[in-house]
Write a protein that holds these residues in place. Structure first.
Motif, PDB file in Angstrom:
ATOM      1  N   ALA A   3       0.965  -1.126  -0.087  1.00  0.00           N
ATOM      2  CA  ALA A   3      -0.145   0.255   0.195  1.00  0.00           C
ATOM      3  C   ALA A   3       0.871   1.227  -0.070  1.00  0.00           C
ATOM      4  CB  ALA A   3      -0.771   0.036   1.248  1.00  0.00           C
ATOM      5  N   GLU A   4       2.089   1.357   0.869  1.00  0.00           N
ATOM      6  CA  GLU A   4       2.837   2.513   0.846  1.00  0.00           C
ATOM      7  C   GLU A   4       3.491   2.574  -0.306  1.00  0.00           C
ATOM      8  OE1 GLU A   4       5.735   2.411   4.018  1.00  0.00           O
ATOM      9  OE2 GLU A   4       6.799   3.961   3.326  1.00  0.00           O
ATOM     10  N   SER A   5       3.855   1.459  -1.089  1.00  0.00           N
ATOM     11  CA  SER A   5       4.597   1.627  -2.492  1.00  0.00           C
ATOM     12  C   SER A   5       3.552   2.181  -3.468  1.00  0.00           C
ATOM     13  CB  SER A   5       5.260   0.245  -2.736  1.00  0.00           C
ATOM     14  OG  SER A   5       5.876   0.378  -3.755  1.00  0.00           O
ATOM     15  N   LEU A   6       2.566   1.784  -3.457  1.00  0.00           N
ATOM     16  CA  LEU A   6       1.504   2.238  -4.679  1.00  0.00           C
ATOM     17  C   LEU A   6       0.963   3.680  -4.357  1.00  0.00           C
ATOM     18  CD1 LEU A   6      -0.785  -0.879  -4.273  1.00  0.00           C
ATOM     19  CD2 LEU A   6       0.447  -0.263  -6.268  1.00  0.00           C
ATOM     20  N   ASN A   7       0.996   3.884  -2.758  1.00  0.00           N
ATOM     21  CA  ASN A   7       0.740   5.446  -2.685  1.00  0.00           C
ATOM     22  C   ASN A   7       1.792   6.398  -3.107  1.00  0.00           C
ATOM     23  OD1 ASN A   7      -0.657   7.498  -1.672  1.00  0.00           O
ATOM     24  ND2 ASN A   7       0.723   7.628   0.233  1.00  0.00           N
ATOM     25  N   GLU A   8       3.225   5.836  -3.160  1.00  0.00           N
ATOM     26  CA  GLU A   8       4.317   6.584  -3.471  1.00  0.00           C
ATOM     27  C   GLU A   8       4.120   6.889  -4.991  1.00  0.00           C
ATOM     28  OE1 GLU A   8       6.387   8.284  -1.953  1.00  0.00           O
ATOM     29  OE2 GLU A   8       5.459   7.632   0.164  1.00  0.00           O
ATOM     30  N   MET A   9       3.596   5.662  -5.768  1.00  0.00           N
ATOM     31  CA  MET A   9       3.461   5.815  -7.252  1.00  0.00           C
ATOM     32  C   MET A   9       2.054   6.580  -7.657  1.00  0.00           C
ATOM     33  SD  MET A   9       6.240   4.114  -8.671  1.00  0.00           S
ATOM     34  CE  MET A   9       5.511   3.461 -10.147  1.00  0.00           C
ATOM     35  N   ASN A  10       1.678   7.107  -6.430  1.00  0.00           N
ATOM     36  CA  ASN A  10       0.418   7.829  -6.751  1.00  0.00           C
ATOM     37  C   ASN A  10      -0.909   6.742  -7.290  1.00  0.00           C
ATOM     38  OD1 ASN A  10      -0.792   9.963  -6.376  1.00  0.00           O
ATOM     39  ND2 ASN A  10      -0.020  11.248  -8.109  1.00  0.00           N
ATOM     40  N   LYS A  11      -0.736   5.782  -6.696  1.00  0.00           N
ATOM     41  CA  LYS A  11      -2.142   4.973  -6.987  1.00  0.00           C
ATOM     42  C   LYS A  11      -2.914   4.733  -5.723  1.00  0.00           C
ATOM     43  CE  LYS A  11       0.358   2.310 -10.605  1.00  0.00           C
ATOM     44  NZ  LYS A  11       1.198   1.087 -11.006  1.00  0.00           N
ATOM     45  N   PRO A  12      -3.426   5.882  -5.318  1.00  0.00           N
ATOM     46  CA  PRO A  12      -4.308   5.714  -4.147  1.00  0.00           C
ATOM     47  C   PRO A  12      -5.308   4.797  -3.938  1.00  0.00           C
ATOM     48  CG  PRO A  12      -4.852   7.733  -5.095  1.00  0.00           C
ATOM     49  CD  PRO A  12      -3.746   7.081  -6.038  1.00  0.00           C
ATOM     50  N   ASP A  13      -5.861   4.603  -5.028  1.00  0.00           N
ATOM     51  CA  ASP A  13      -7.082   3.577  -4.821  1.00  0.00           C
ATOM     52  C   ASP A  13      -6.625   2.161  -4.531  1.00  0.00           C
ATOM     53  OD1 ASP A  13      -8.720   5.710  -5.662  1.00  0.00           O
ATOM     54  OD2 ASP A  13      -8.693   5.230  -7.615  1.00  0.00           O
ATOM     55  N   SER A  14      -5.669   1.582  -5.117  1.00  0.00           N
ATOM     56  CA  SER A  14      -5.107   0.476  -4.990  1.00  0.00           C
ATOM     57  C   SER A  14      -4.548   0.461  -3.599  1.00  0.00           C
ATOM     58  CB  SER A  14      -3.956  -0.153  -5.975  1.00  0.00           C
ATOM     59  OG  SER A  14      -4.373   0.009  -7.195  1.00  0.00           O
ATOM     60  N   ALA A  15      -3.903   1.238  -3.151  1.00  0.00           N
ATOM     61  CA  ALA A  15      -3.424   1.490  -1.843  1.00  0.00           C
ATOM     62  C   ALA A  15      -4.234   1.267  -0.870  1.00  0.00           C
ATOM     63  CB  ALA A  15      -2.490   2.833  -1.637  1.00  0.00           C
ATOM     64  N   LEU A  16      -5.411   2.197  -1.001  1.00  0.00           N
ATOM     65  CA  LEU A  16      -6.551   2.049  -0.052  1.00  0.00           C
ATOM     66  C   LEU A  16      -7.207   0.558   0.176  1.00  0.00           C
ATOM     67  CD1 LEU A  16      -8.396   5.481  -1.016  1.00  0.00           C
ATOM     68  CD2 LEU A  16      -7.358   4.580   1.200  1.00  0.00           C
ATOM     69  N   THR A  17      -7.442  -0.056  -0.912  1.00  0.00           N
ATOM     70  CA  THR A  17      -7.905  -1.267  -0.815  1.00  0.00           C
ATOM     71  C   THR A  17      -7.082  -2.397  -0.040  1.00  0.00           C
ATOM     72  OG1 THR A  17      -8.539  -1.271  -3.131  1.00  0.00           O
ATOM     73  CG2 THR A  17      -8.633  -3.241  -2.346  1.00  0.00           C
ATOM     74  N   LEU A  18      -5.880  -2.259  -0.112  1.00  0.00           N
ATOM     75  CA  LEU A  18      -4.985  -3.108   0.619  1.00  0.00           C
ATOM     76  C   LEU A  18      -5.016  -2.577   2.049  1.00  0.00           C
ATOM     77  CD1 LEU A  18      -1.979  -3.121  -1.656  1.00  0.00           C
ATOM     78  CD2 LEU A  18      -3.554  -4.910  -1.734  1.00  0.00           C
ATOM     79  N   LEU A  19      -4.921  -1.373   2.338  1.00  0.00           N
ATOM     80  CA  LEU A  19      -5.012  -0.828   3.692  1.00  0.00           C
ATOM     81  C   LEU A  19      -6.326  -1.185   4.281  1.00  0.00           C
ATOM     82  CD1 LEU A  19      -4.106   1.460   5.909  1.00  0.00           C
ATOM     83  CD2 LEU A  19      -5.175   3.237   4.711  1.00  0.00           C
ATOM     84  N   ASN A  20      -7.302  -1.132   3.582  1.00  0.00           N
ATOM     85  CA  ASN A  20      -8.649  -1.407   4.283  1.00  0.00           C
ATOM     86  C   ASN A  20      -8.772  -2.790   4.500  1.00  0.00           C
ATOM     87  OD1 ASN A  20      -9.709   1.214   4.859  1.00  0.00           O
ATOM     88  ND2 ASN A  20     -10.092   1.621   2.805  1.00  0.00           N
ATOM     89  N   MET A  21      -8.142  -3.555   3.674  1.00  0.00           N
ATOM     90  CA  MET A  21      -8.046  -5.045   4.213  1.00  0.00           C
ATOM     91  C   MET A  21      -7.887  -5.376   5.462  1.00  0.00           C
ATOM     92  SD  MET A  21      -6.792  -6.687   0.673  1.00  0.00           S
ATOM     93  CE  MET A  21      -6.408  -8.634   1.270  1.00  0.00           C
ATOM     94  N   VAL A  22      -6.703  -4.819   5.627  1.00  0.00           N
ATOM     95  CA  VAL A  22      -6.020  -4.690   7.250  1.00  0.00           C
ATOM     96  C   VAL A  22      -6.962  -4.331   8.185  1.00  0.00           C
ATOM     97  CG1 VAL A  22      -4.069  -4.305   8.676  1.00  0.00           C
ATOM     98  CG2 VAL A  22      -3.464  -4.659   6.016  1.00  0.00           C
ATOM     99  N   ARG A  23      -7.438  -3.312   7.925  1.00  0.00           N
ATOM    100  CA  ARG A  23      -8.421  -2.586   8.917  1.00  0.00           C
ATOM    101  C   ARG A  23      -9.684  -3.411   9.111  1.00  0.00           C
ATOM    102  NH1 ARG A  23      -7.329   2.585  10.538  1.00  0.00           N
ATOM    103  NH2 ARG A  23      -9.344   3.278  10.685  1.00  0.00           N
ATOM    104  N   GLU A  24     -10.125  -3.969   7.903  1.00  0.00           N
ATOM    105  CA  GLU A  24     -11.310  -4.858   8.003  1.00  0.00           C
ATOM    106  C   GLU A  24     -11.042  -6.062   8.809  1.00  0.00           C
ATOM    107  OE1 GLU A  24     -14.448  -4.487   6.542  1.00  0.00           O
ATOM    108  OE2 GLU A  24     -15.105  -6.630   6.783  1.00  0.00           O
ATOM    109  N   ARG A  25     -10.018  -6.714   8.863  1.00  0.00           N
ATOM    110  CA  ARG A  25      -9.661  -7.923   9.510  1.00  0.00           C
ATOM    111  C   ARG A  25      -9.573  -7.394  11.187  1.00  0.00           C
ATOM    112  NH1 ARG A  25      -4.878 -11.102  10.197  1.00  0.00           N
ATOM    113  NH2 ARG A  25      -3.699  -9.408  10.307  1.00  0.00           N
TER     114      ARG A  25
END
Lengths: 1050, 517
Positions: free
Chosen positions: B389-411
């Protein structure tokens, strides 16, 4: 019938003649010392075979009723040779008595033979039985302490049965420095296998010779480099059987322990440390720090204050240390012989109790030495020493060390009502535990169940055949054997979750070392006119086998003593063990040649092969030669008429000897094993829940590894004056060790842990030293006195280190080229910052503040390289464990039946790294503290310029290695004092004994030292050698002993 | 006549003796209880045993694992040293970032990593002389390369420039200097790239649990690229892990650290431990070090979480009770006895829950309380997701990053709020609504901070934190805030640990100290 009548007649006539002689007929005269010409009072004069006798008066004069013509008049006096005069009706008899001396006729054991002391060319020192008897030593090392210049003996511990360390002529190597011992010709190396020199009862020793220089040692080749100590045990001699019994009783008390803090001081100390720690991290804070804040940052302080409020104080020294513990020693010897057989048998028993409960040492020894003359040409015999000893718990220094650091506010025992007296584990459960960590030393003692029993045997069978008139063949089969059984039991108990053993453990060590040594020598001795020649040729082979096993198992039911067995244990069996074999073969030869008693030559060579080295590197050859010149036997010297000089001998020698004493036997080959060297833990791992065994390179071999060689040059002089009343021996030596075998610490990035570092022939060391011994024996009136002083000094320099001359750093010690082995390295203290201003004023050349993290009360370190920081580069040599001088002196006084022996021994100029103090400093925050550390600490401007403030926070790194921890380790110790009374002959007669002596005395009676720690004698003992001189403050302290003794011969 | 007789005997004896002792073999003695190196490492089976020794060096007694939490947690804003003041005194200085060159704790990681590296080098080197199947050999070598790579990763992040040893060195070859950081990273990358060739988790199968997998290599490779700010490469690596379908988040966060959570679906790489019945122990000390130093608990009380870490958790986050032990918590000992947590010697009053071993799992033959069967979770899937997620965000791909981040939060959200291993918890979870709301921001900076936050709470007290702070340049700022009570003031040179002083001395100055020390 006829002859009886004749005898009767003769008897009567003689009687008549004597009776009819004029009463006033007498002989008069004066007895004087042959050298000094002084009259000798108290000389006993008797007529052989009669009751007639007298004693000289204070002017040395005597009047004796004249005996019959042809009688023998005997002049005798202690310390002088007996003189007899044939009475031929002289009226005046003036006598000059010659002081008794063994000096010239004395025989010295030299290894594979003996030599007259006057013919010696090497440096050999001797200690005789009578000196050993007066030291009340319990082992060989103690018997030697301080007696021989160049030989340094240091106690390792005051625990019963502990063995001192012996060093001869400095530190030849960073590897093994222990000398080897040759007991009646059987070579014993205590650094190998399970062997221990405690096996030898000093009462059995008739003489000890120490071979100090290479020309003397070289006949022992690769074993000689650290010196050779030859021990001859007592033998029987022709005569009626005599029975000698001797006993010693002593009471021991620990000499000294550093004072610890009392209740109030301990609390103050804890608060002080925490408060200073807080102020360190909150600069500028200038009001009183609330206790609660301190407690919140240092919970330990909270527990201490809680404990303090319970109003308990435990004096742990008092709890742990026993007073007046007893030491007993008994020996019974029978000896005698006929023309054809000589025998000696001796049994001994020694019991030493420790100053701590459950610490003890016992020794039972037996010796049987016999020899027989079989026909004219053959002698056979045996020497056998058998010893059983038992050491209890003295393998470690635990309880006293932990008493020094134990929480003083913890009670020794749990409250009575909280433990069940009837519980099986009551003996453990009754102890209290500390809230602030640290063990209860009493519990430590209760848990100690280590017992070591050893059965040791050293002996030989020998035969000697005179093949031709001057040619003798001798064969000797030496045997050594040690069985070492050590058992331990760790009980199961539960005091609290942190002080418990959920399960008991039984463990055992079984070690067996045995070996044989076969020696065959041919000796050719011939005297032809002025030429005297002795030649020796020999072949020896040696085999030693060391094997051991260690076993443990857990879970015995309860702590029942009878269930402390492997069979009763149920869990987790663990077994390790191995064996190793070392073999050696040697060829040796020696030539002694003397011309006209003036010019002396000794040359020897020994070639040794050892299994410890790889193919092509097994053999080493060690040659030596030495020359001597008896100046005083020269005609020109005699013509000088310098009668006061009785002996001058100049000696010089050179030789090479080896050292193969590697702690590992197969250093030449890399090994792969299932045990990782790093932690000694198994190299197993788990995949899919299954355990798999790994293998790893455990040691790195050095294929070319070979002998360490020591080359030594020795120059010596022996002088004697006034018919040997005053004697002096001085030696100077240069000892170079080359190809020093060493486990070089490698960078960690090599992946070798320090224990797996390969051995290599890594460097060179030079020791230079001088030795001096001066003795004087004389007599005034009834008083005889002997004094001797010996001293030795050596300088030790590493001259080369392999691998780019990199220094070897171990702990706080560095070994590097140009300096002595293992000197202490660290920062130099330059006082204490008294104010914050001082800190700011301490600047480098460019104006940078040198210790920006420091505050008032911190140590100022010297900026030795004058740069902008205080860093590693400012470290320097801050001390050395090696003494500048070691010395001993003996005074023996005799007055009529009384004698007094005083023996002092000391060391000068060595430093001790007080690592124990360092440990305390870093452990600030829990546990007991030494009084001098707290009381002397800086506590405000001007309070101390040498001791920093105490603080839980040490941003300035005050406790880095520095001169602050280095102390002068010099000391002088009254090692022995003995006052004896020799029971006069006439009382002996009444008591139906032939000799008797009682004495009282003591050991370690006085110690003069500036050292603050437990004992300055810690100096050279710490092992490994590269960490020599550290005082861990946890040693078992030395004891002072007061004893009485009795010797009776029937 | 007699003399002739004796002379005869004499020569007889001499002959016999020479015969007995002069045999050439008399001086040849072989090592006992060990093989010579020349006789070993000759086939694949033996090479494999060399590899096992590399793995084994990760786990014994104290060592690598201890270094990880010692520096990683205590040397960060997550934890204090804990325990009594005297116990591991020098670790206090690391905790407060005031270590100096003589600190006795900082060399540990250096020593332990190089021990493992040397063993790996030996295996890699020996593989070329071992006969046998090339493919099998490559598997062995690549596992060793992964282990070597993670060691260099810890070395380079902790000490900066370090000697680069990639073959087994003889004593006379030990004259290395410190290699520049860039060279070390290159070595790590190349080793990990080769290790990605390893069998996957499923290919190893159950028998291979605990072995390095291609997934472990890719995960680590991604983390390395991210640290080097090579985001595209990092994404590529993480993508392969996520898309392999071999890993998934467990439903229950608490499960991961339980005994039966070892080697769970979320596990990427774990250091394995086992309580062996017959052969002593392959257990771990890491839990007993880090459990509360209370009478009754059986721990030494190190690695105590800070108040600052506690404050990081969002209200009601169930992970808090699986991360912290609170004073007054009650755990069962047996049917009749309980243990109430005191967290003695904890400055914050908190204890480390992730290290806790319930009594029910403490039994066993190695009843020594220091030894328990607990694997070290070196890397788990949640970390991969958050790094990705961090890496994607650095590449300016916030949507993909958010998906991953929220997977962790969801759990985290789904995780039970009652800890089944506790009898009672003195901390009461709030019940906010929404609980752990879904993150929606697409602002790169805000999202970055959200990810960092998530990384901290998800991965707290797992030995990772110090490197996270260093990687993101927040070490000084965070330490000074979190440990203000101890007056922590971080000097820039302290971002690196001092090179062990022994290493400098023994190299005769070839190895240099980090500036400032």
């Amino acid at each position: 019938m006829k002859s009886t009548t004749l005898l009767l007649f003769l008897f009567l006539t003689c009687n008549l003649v004597a009776r009819s002689a004029p009463q006033e007929k007498t002989v008069t005269g004066t007895v004087k010392d042959a050298i000094t010409g002084e009259p000798i009072p108290g000389v006993y004069i008797s007529v052989e075979g009669t009751q007639t006798g007298t004693v000289t008066d204070s002017g040395g004069n005597f009047i004796l009723s004249a005996p019959g013509k042809g009688a023998i008049i005997v002049f005798s006096f202690i310390g002088y040779d007996r003189q007899t005069v044939f009475y031929d009706n002289q009226i005046v008899i003036d006598i000059k008595l010659v002081q008794y001396t063994e000096f010239l006729s004395e025989v010295v054991v030299t290894g594979y033979g003996t030599q007259k002391k006057s013919d010696l060319t090497g440096s050999i020192s001797q200690v005789k039985a009578k000196d050993i008897e007066k030291s009340s030593a319990i082992n060989v090392e103690e018997a030697l302490q301080g007696k021989i210049p160049g030989l340094v003996v240091t106690s390792t511990s005051g625990a019963p049965g502990s063995e001192p360390v012996v060093r001869i002529r400095g530190i030849g190597t960073v590897n093994n420095n222990n000398p080897v011992y040759v007991i009646d010709g059987v070579l014993v190396d205590p650094s190998q296998g399970e062997f221990n020199l405690n096996f030898l009862n000093p009462n059995d020793i008739s003489s000890i010779e120490v071979l100090k220089d290479a020309s003397a040692q070289a006949i022992y080749g690769s074993r000689g480099a650290n010196g050779v100590i030859l021990i001859s045990t007592k033998k029987g001699s022709e005569g009626e059987p005599t029975l000698t019994f001797n006993t010693t009783f002593g009471f021991r008390n620990i000499i000294k322990l550093p004072a610890v803090l009392n209740r109030e001081d301990f609390k103050d100390y804890m608060i002080t440390c925490s408060k200073n720690g807080y102020l360190r991290t909150h600069p500028g804070y200038d009001s009183e720090v609330p206790l609660d804040t301190l407690i919140s940052l240092n919970p330990t302080l909270g527990y201490v204050l809680d404990e303090y409020n319970k109003n308990i104080y435990t004096d742990w020294y008092n709890e742990v240390i026993r007073k007046n513990v007893m030491n007993q020693n008994y020996n019974l010897t029978v000896k005698g012989g006929t023309k054809y057989a000589h025998y000696l048998a001796d049994i001994g028993y020694l019991n030493e109790d420790g100053a701590v409960n459950k610490f003890s040492y016992k020794r039972y020894s037996l010796r049987i030495n016999t020899d027989f003359n079989v026909g004219k040409y053959v002698t056979v015999g045996e020497n056998l020493g058998l010893t059983y000893d038992k050491r209890q718990n003295n393998d470690y220094n635990g309880p006293i060390g932990s008493a020094m650091g134990a929480d003083p506010l913890m009670p020794a025992y749990q409250p009575k009502d909280s433990v069940n007296v009837n519980d099986m584990n009551y003996i453990y459960d009754r102890y209290a535990v500390s809230e602030i960590g640290g063990a209860n030393p009493l519990l430590d003692i209760e848990l100690a169940n280590w017992v070591q029993s050893r059965l040791m045997l050293v002996g030989n069978l020998f035969g000697e055949i005179t093949l031709l008139k001057d040619l003798k063949f001798r064969t000797s089969l030496g045997l050594t054997g040690v069985y070492n059984h050590t058992s331990d039991y760790s009980p199961q108990f539960y005091i609290s979750s942190r002080y418990n053993h959920p399960v008991s453990t039984v463990s055992e060590h079984n070690g067996l070392s045995y070996g044989w040594l076969l020696e065959n020598t041919l000796t050719y001795a011939k005297k032809l006119g002025f030429h005297s020649l002795t030649a020796l040729l020999g072949f020896t082979s040696e085999y030693s086998d060391n094997s051991y096993s260690n076993a443990s198992k857990q879970g015995t039911p309860g702590n029942y003593p009878e269930l402390r067995t492997f069979d009763a244990a149920t869990l987790n069996p663990n077994l390790t063990g191995t064996f190793s074999v070392i073999t050696m073969m040697s060829y040796l030869g020696r030539l002694n040649y003397a011309f006209h008693d003036r010019y002396l030559l000794t040359a020897s060579v020994r070639s040794d092969g050892s299994s410890k080295f790889g193919i092509g590197h097994k053999w080493g050859t060690f040659p030596s030669f030495s020359l001597g010149w008896n100046v005083s036997n020269e005609d020109f010297f005699r013509n000088l008429k310098l009668d006061f000089i009785s002996n001058i001998k100049i000696r010089g020698g050179w030789g090479q000897i080896g050292n193969s004493s590697l702690p590992v036997n197969y250093a030449y080959v890399s090994q792969v094993s299932s045990n990782a060297p790093d932690w000694g833990y198994p190299t197993r791992y788990v995949f899919g829940g299954q355990v798999y065994q790994g293998y790893t390179v455990s040691t790195i071999g050095t294929p070319g590894i070979t002998w360490e060689t020591t080359q030594q040059t020795n120059i010596g002089i022996d002088l004697a004056f006034f018919r040997n009343a005053l004697s002096l021996t001085a030696d100077y030596y240069i000892k170079d060790t080359k190809d020093m075998l060493l486990q070089v610490p490698l960078p960690a990035y090599s992946g070798y842990s320090s224990s797996a570092s390969p051995y290599i022939n890594a460097g060179s060391v030079r020791n230079k030293g001088i030795e001096l011994i001066v003795g004087y024996t004389a007599k005034t009136g009834d008083l005889t006195y002997t004094a001797s002083v010996n001293g030795s000094a050596f300088r030790n320099r590493v001259t080369r280190l392999e691998m780019g001359n990199k220094p070897i750093d171990i702990a706080f010690s560095r070994t590097e080229v140009g300096k002595s082995i293992g000197y202490y390295r660290g920062w130099a203290v330059d006082g204490i910052f008294q104010t914050e201003e001082d800190v700011q004023k301490y600047k480098g050349p460019d104006g940078t503040v040198l210790q920006p993290n420091a505050h008032a009360g911190d140590i100022r370190f010297k900026n030795l390289n004058n740069d902008e920081t205080i860093n590693d580069a400012d470290q320097t040599m801050i001390g050395s464990p090696w003494p500048k001088l070691t010395y001993g002196f003996n005074i023996i006084l005799g007055y009529k039946a009384f004698d007094l022996t005083l023996f002092f021994q000391g060391s000068y100029g060595n430093d001790i790294f007080d690592i124990g103090m360092w440990r305390h400093m870093n452990f600030i925050g829990s546990g007991q503290e030494f009084e001098y550390i707290f009381k002397n600490a800086w506590n405000g401007s001007g309070s101390s310029n040498s001791n920093p403030l105490l603080s839980t926070v040490d941003v300035n790194n005050n406790y880095r290695a520095s001169t602050y921890f280095v102390e002068d380790g010099s000391y002088l110790r009254l090692k022995n004092l003995q006052i004896g009374y020799n029971i006069p002959k006439r009382i002996c007669g009444k008591l139906k004994i032939s000799n008797g002596r009682i004495w009282t005395g003591g050991t370690n009676l006085l110690t003069f030292t500036k050292y603050r720690g437990i004992d300055p004698e810690v100096g050279a003992n710490s092992t490994p050698l590269l960490e020599a001189g550290y005082d861990w403050n946890n040693m078992f302290p030395q004891s002072r002993e007061i004893s009485v003794g009795l010797t009776v011969t029937f | 006549m007699k003399r002739i007789f004796y002379t005869g005997i004499f020569f007889l004896i001499i002959l016999v003796l020479l015969n007995v002792s002069c045999k050439k073999e008399f001086l040849d003695q072989k090592p006992t209880s060990a093989l010579t190196e020349a006789d070993y490492f000759k086939n694949i089976g033996e090479l494999e045993t060399g590899l096992i020794a590399c793995y084994a060096a990760l786990g014994p007694l104290v060592g690598f694992e201890t270094d990880l939490w010692g520096c990683g947690d205590i040397g960060s804003d997550d934890a204090d040293k804990g325990s009594t003041a005297d116990d591991q005194y020098d670790l206090t200085d690391i905790s407060y970032s005031r270590q100096n060159s003589t600190n006795s704790w900082s060399p540990g990681l250096w020593w332990d990593c190089y021990l493992i590296i040397a063993k790996c080098n030996k295996v890699i080197e020996k593989s070329s002389v071992v006969a046998g199947d090339t493919l099998e050999k490559r598997k062995i070598v690549n596992q060793a390369k992964y282990l070597r790579a993670i060691c260099y990763y810890h070395l380079v992040t902790s000490y900066g420039d370090v000697p680069l040893v990639n073959k087994f060195l003889n004593p006379d070859e030990l004259n290395l200097k410190r290699a520049p950081v860039a060279d070390v990273w290159r070595q790590i990358e190349s080793d990990l790239i080769e290790a990605t060739d390893l069998p996957s988790k499923s290919e190893w199968g159950d028998k291979g649990i605990g072995r390095v997998t291609s997934g472990a290599a890719l995960s680590m490779l991604g983390k390395v690229y991210l640290t080097e700010e090579k985001y595209e490469l990092a994404n590529n690596a993480f993508y392969q892990v996520v898309n392999s379908g071999l890993y998934s988040l467990e439903d229950d966060f608490g499960f991961i650290f339980r005994h039966n959570g070892q080697n769970c679906d979320e596990s990427i790489f774990e250091i394995q431990h086992k309580n062996e019945i017959a052969n002593g122990s392959l257990c771990s000390w890491t839990s007993s070090f880090r459990m509360p130093r209370d009478n009754g608990a059986g721990g030494w009380g190190f690695d105590t979480p800070t108040q600052d870490l506690f404050n990081e958790f969002e209200e009601g986050d169930p992970r808090i009770i699986y991360t912290f032990m609170f004073r007054g918590d009650v755990f069962p000992i047996d049917e009749n006895n309980n243990y109430t947590v005191e967290n003695s010697y904890s400055l914050s009053g908190f204890g480390c829950r992730k290290a806790w071993i319930p009594w029910s799992q403490r039994s066993g033959v190695n009843a020594d309380f220091n030894n328990w069967e607990i694997n070290w979770r070196y890397m788990r899937y949640a970390e991969v997701l958050l790094l990705y997620a961090e890496s994607l965000n650095e590449m300016n791909k916030p949507d993909s990053a958010l998906t991953l981040l929220n997977m962790v939060r969801e759990r985290a959200r789904k995780t039970p709020t009652t800890d089944p291993e506790r009898i009672s918890c003195s901390f009461t979870l709030a019940r906010p609504n929404p609980l752990l709301p879904v993150v929606t921001t697409t602002d790169q900076t805000l999202l970055k901070h959200a990810i960092w936050h998530e990384q901290r709470v998800e991965l707290a007290i797992e030995g990772l934190r110090r490197n996270y702070l260093l990687r993101t340049g927040r070490f000084k700022e965070r330490m000074e805030i979190a440990k203000q009570y101890a007056g922590v003031l971080v000097q820039s040179y302290q971002l690196l640990l001092p090179v062990p002083i022994q290493e400098i001395n023994v190299s005769n100055g070839l190895i240099t100290q980090n500036p400032g020390y």
